[in-house]
Motif scaffolding. Structure first.
Motif, PDB file in Angstrom:
ATOM      1  N   ASN A  66       0.745  -1.068   0.106  1.00 19.84           N
ATOM      2  CA  ASN A  66       0.084   0.056  -0.088  1.00 19.84           C
ATOM      3  C   ASN A  66       0.691   1.304   0.005  1.00 19.84           C
ATOM      4  O   ASN A  66       0.442   2.134  -0.539  1.00 19.84           O
ATOM      5  CB  ASN A  66      -0.930   0.152   1.148  1.00 19.84           C
ATOM      6  N   ILE A  67       1.757   1.276   0.659  1.00 20.94           N
ATOM      7  CA  ILE A  67       3.015   2.472   0.713  1.00 20.94           C
ATOM      8  C   ILE A  67       3.761   2.227  -0.569  1.00 20.94           C
ATOM      9  O   ILE A  67       3.865   3.358  -1.000  1.00 20.94           O
ATOM     10  CB  ILE A  67       3.752   2.324   1.928  1.00 20.94           C
ATOM     11  N   SER A  68       4.273   1.181  -0.947  1.00 22.56           N
ATOM     12  CA  SER A  68       5.234   1.411  -1.966  1.00 22.56           C
ATOM     13  C   SER A  68       4.450   1.600  -3.400  1.00 22.56           C
ATOM     14  O   SER A  68       5.298   2.293  -4.446  1.00 22.56           O
ATOM     15  CB  SER A  68       5.874  -0.089  -2.226  1.00 22.56           C
ATOM     16  N   ARG A  69       3.194   1.496  -3.557  1.00 21.08           N
ATOM     17  CA  ARG A  69       2.503   1.782  -4.558  1.00 21.08           C
ATOM     18  C   ARG A  69       2.423   3.132  -5.155  1.00 21.08           C
ATOM     19  O   ARG A  69       2.309   3.573  -6.193  1.00 21.08           O
ATOM     20  CB  ARG A  69       1.138   1.300  -4.632  1.00 21.08           C
ATOM     21  N   GLY A  70       2.451   4.079  -4.155  1.00 22.41           N
ATOM     22  CA  GLY A  70       2.413   5.877  -4.144  1.00 22.41           C
ATOM     23  C   GLY A  70       1.098   6.211  -4.258  1.00 22.41           C
ATOM     24  O   GLY A  70       0.228   5.373  -4.549  1.00 22.41           O
ATOM     25  N   MET A 116      10.533   7.283   3.094  1.00 23.15           N
ATOM     26  CA  MET A 116       9.346   6.904   3.499  1.00 23.15           C
ATOM     27  C   MET A 116       8.252   7.558   2.986  1.00 23.15           C
ATOM     28  O   MET A 116       7.176   7.233   2.332  1.00 23.15           O
ATOM     29  CB  MET A 116       9.097   6.521   4.945  1.00 23.15           C
ATOM     30  N   LEU A 117       8.518   8.864   3.183  1.00 24.68           N
ATOM     31  CA  LEU A 117       7.321   9.945   2.700  1.00 24.68           C
ATOM     32  C   LEU A 117       7.417  10.021   1.286  1.00 24.68           C
ATOM     33  O   LEU A 117       6.484   9.940   0.485  1.00 24.68           O
ATOM     34  CB  LEU A 117       7.870  11.509   3.218  1.00 24.68           C
ATOM     35  N   ALA A 118       8.560  10.024   0.624  1.00 25.12           N
ATOM     36  CA  ALA A 118       8.789  10.076  -0.812  1.00 25.12           C
ATOM     37  C   ALA A 118       7.834   8.828  -1.388  1.00 25.12           C
ATOM     38  O   ALA A 118       7.210   8.905  -2.648  1.00 25.12           O
ATOM     39  CB  ALA A 118       9.969  10.032  -1.264  1.00 25.12           C
ATOM     40  N   VAL A 119       8.378   7.649  -0.788  1.00 29.00           N
ATOM     41  CA  VAL A 119       7.747   6.400  -1.567  1.00 29.00           C
ATOM     42  C   VAL A 119       6.207   6.418  -1.185  1.00 29.00           C
ATOM     43  O   VAL A 119       5.614   5.970  -1.913  1.00 29.00           O
ATOM     44  CB  VAL A 119       8.385   5.055  -0.856  1.00 29.00           C
ATOM     45  N   TYR A 120       5.763   6.797  -0.144  1.00 22.71           N
ATOM     46  CA  TYR A 120       4.326   6.949   0.047  1.00 22.71           C
ATOM     47  C   TYR A 120       3.645   7.808  -1.154  1.00 22.71           C
ATOM     48  O   TYR A 120       2.665   7.746  -1.560  1.00 22.71           O
ATOM     49  CB  TYR A 120       4.090   7.509   1.456  1.00 22.71           C
ATOM     50  N   ALA A 126       9.559   4.729  -8.812  1.00 21.48           N
ATOM     51  CA  ALA A 126      10.066   5.975  -9.205  1.00 21.48           C
ATOM     52  C   ALA A 126      11.035   6.835  -8.243  1.00 21.48           C
ATOM     53  O   ALA A 126      12.125   7.070  -8.873  1.00 21.48           O
ATOM     54  CB  ALA A 126       8.785   6.801  -9.405  1.00 21.48           C
ATOM     55  N   TRP A 127      10.754   6.551  -7.051  1.00 18.61           N
ATOM     56  CA  TRP A 127      11.830   7.060  -6.065  1.00 18.61           C
ATOM     57  C   TRP A 127      12.973   6.648  -5.963  1.00 18.61           C
ATOM     58  O   TRP A 127      14.243   7.174  -5.817  1.00 18.61           O
ATOM     59  CB  TRP A 127      11.126   7.143  -4.570  1.00 18.61           C
ATOM     60  N   PHE A 128      13.305   5.216  -5.821  1.00 17.40           N
ATOM     61  CA  PHE A 128      14.464   4.694  -6.090  1.00 17.40           C
ATOM     62  C   PHE A 128      15.210   4.666  -7.489  1.00 17.40           C
ATOM     63  O   PHE A 128      16.303   4.220  -7.245  1.00 17.40           O
ATOM     64  CB  PHE A 128      14.260   3.049  -5.501  1.00 17.40           C
ATOM     65  N   HIS A 129      14.479   5.123  -8.294  1.00 14.60           N
ATOM     66  CA  HIS A 129      15.227   5.192  -9.692  1.00 14.60           C
ATOM     67  C   HIS A 129      15.815   6.422  -9.591  1.00 14.60           C
ATOM     68  O   HIS A 129      16.747   6.750 -10.365  1.00 14.60           O
ATOM     69  CB  HIS A 129      14.039   4.766 -10.733  1.00 14.60           C
TER      70      HIS A 129
END
Length: 394
Positions: A66-70, A116-120, A126-129
């Motif tokens: 749920n969090i990693s989906r963005g 964590m906020l950015a991934v949320y 996208a964030w880790f790329h």
């Protein structure tokens, strides 16, 4: 392996919060600044993008789908700018932050919260790329590795071997923000070497042009305490401007090549095509400047696992006291640094030539275009060797 690296970061945070505040006795300082920030870079250069699979922040953020989906689509205009900003902040803290175990733990907690906020908001993919600075940095370094990880059409994991630096062939920088990131990898290391020299120190504190003394009414060294914050501000501004100075130099020589060949390609397009040719130089600058730290301070990590809090424990029978450096002969260090710089520049010249053959319609134009690039490489080589040869501040 994922759990091991995650546990190391948890231990680093906890040891900084409650452990001994002596930087040499606390686990978190050596683990993060030496074993991770430096050692992981060199592991990426040898073993490829292992960090993509073991990234501790990615492990935590992807634990919940749920969090990693963005929640939102990553804005295309942001590109790699978040990673650039975080990288600049990271190097600024490294050089001028005077971090201690407690402050480092707070920094790691803050950085974890940012991830964590950015991934949320935009999702883990996208964030880790684009945004997480270590993902971007280690992925760039891994492009030069002889080890390459890939997944085939049936989603089977494969490891292949290739020639060192060959991963940069047929590659093009996808956005100018990534070019700035790459140039900062190069310029920040060169600048860190320069600021340790007597020449750089004397520019400000000896006041050779007699600019500061008339304003203060005394020599700058007599007002060291007052001027120290201004000096750090001056150094910080120089650090943050350094990639843009390198960018201007890079674009100027590309423009010269464009004029000589009468190419229809824009200077911006040429910078994206030839940008990766500077990556080997950035890597060898980094290694020559910092590898002695891995040998001197990095060896302590084995003992610090036995006494992570600096409380006098010996959990695994490996605790050590004091500083026990492993340093080769100074002549060997100097020779290795020179050879590494030369190898990196030869690799960069080769990559630039290979790109020129693809970017220009015939071999004659490709060869002519490389004359300015060759001069640029010679300048970078000369600057790197010159910095190595300068006496330090003492």
């Amino acid at each position: 392996m994922k759990a091991s690296l995650l546990l190391c970061f948890c231990l680093a945070i906890i040891s900084g919060l409650i452990g001994n505040q002596d930087p040499y006795r606390n686990f978190n300082m050596t683990f993060f600044w030496i074993s991770f920030a430096l050692g992981a870079s060199y592991l990426s250069a040898v073993f490829g993008n292992w960090y993509d699979y073991l990234n501790p922040w990615k492990v935590v953020c992807c634990a919940s789908k749920n969090i990693s989906r963005g929640r939102y689509t990553y804005p295309a205009q942001l590109a790699y700018w978040p990673a650039v900003i975080l990288y600049m902040g990271f190097i600024t803290l490294e050089l001028f932050g005077n971090t201690r175990p407690l402050s480092l733990s707070i920094i790691l907690i803050t950085y974890s919260a940012i991830n964590m906020l950015a991934v949320y908001l935009v999702g883990s993919k996208a964030w880790f790329h684009y945004g997480e600075l270590f993902s971007v940095m280690f992925r760039l370094i891994a492009k030069m590795s002889p080890v390459h990880y890939q997944t085939d059409a049936e989603s089977r994991f494969k490891i292949t071997l290739r020639f060192p630096f060959s991963g940069l062939l047929h590659e093009r920088i996808e956005h100018r923000s990534l070019l700035i990131f790459l140039l900062f990898m190069l310029s920040s290391t060169a600048y860190d070497g320069l600021r340790e020299t007597s020449l750089w120190f004397n520019i400000f504190w000896r006041d050779p042009l007699n600019i500061i003394e008339p304003l203060l009414g005394q020599h700058p060294l007599h007002a060291y305490t007052t001027l120290r914050p201004w000096y750090i501000g001056f150094e910080t501004v120089c650090l943050l401007l350094s990639p843009f100075i390198y960018l201007g130099l890079f674009l100027f020589f590309l423009w010269l090549g464009k004029c000589l060949t009468r190419s229809d390609l824009s200077v911006t397009e040429l910078s994206l095509r030839f940008g990766y040719s500077l990556l080997p130089i950035a890597l060898v600058y980094h290694i020559t400047h910092y590898y002695t730290l891995v040998l001197s301070q990095g060896v302590k990590i084995r003992g610090l696992f036995s006494d992570p809090f600096g409380w006098g424990w010996d959990l695994f029978g490996t605790a050590i006291s004091g500083r026990l450096p492993i340093l080769p002969d100074m002549g060997l260090i100097w020779n290795s640094q020179v050879w590494l710089i030369l190898i990196g520049h030869v690799a960069s010249v080769y990559l630039a030539h290979a790109e020129a053959l693809r970017s220009f319609p015939n071999q004659r134009q490709a060869s002519i275009s490389q004359l300015p690039m060759l001069l640029l490489m010679v300048i970078f080589t000369g600057v790197g060797l010159w910095i190595l040869a300068q006496p330090l501040q003492g």
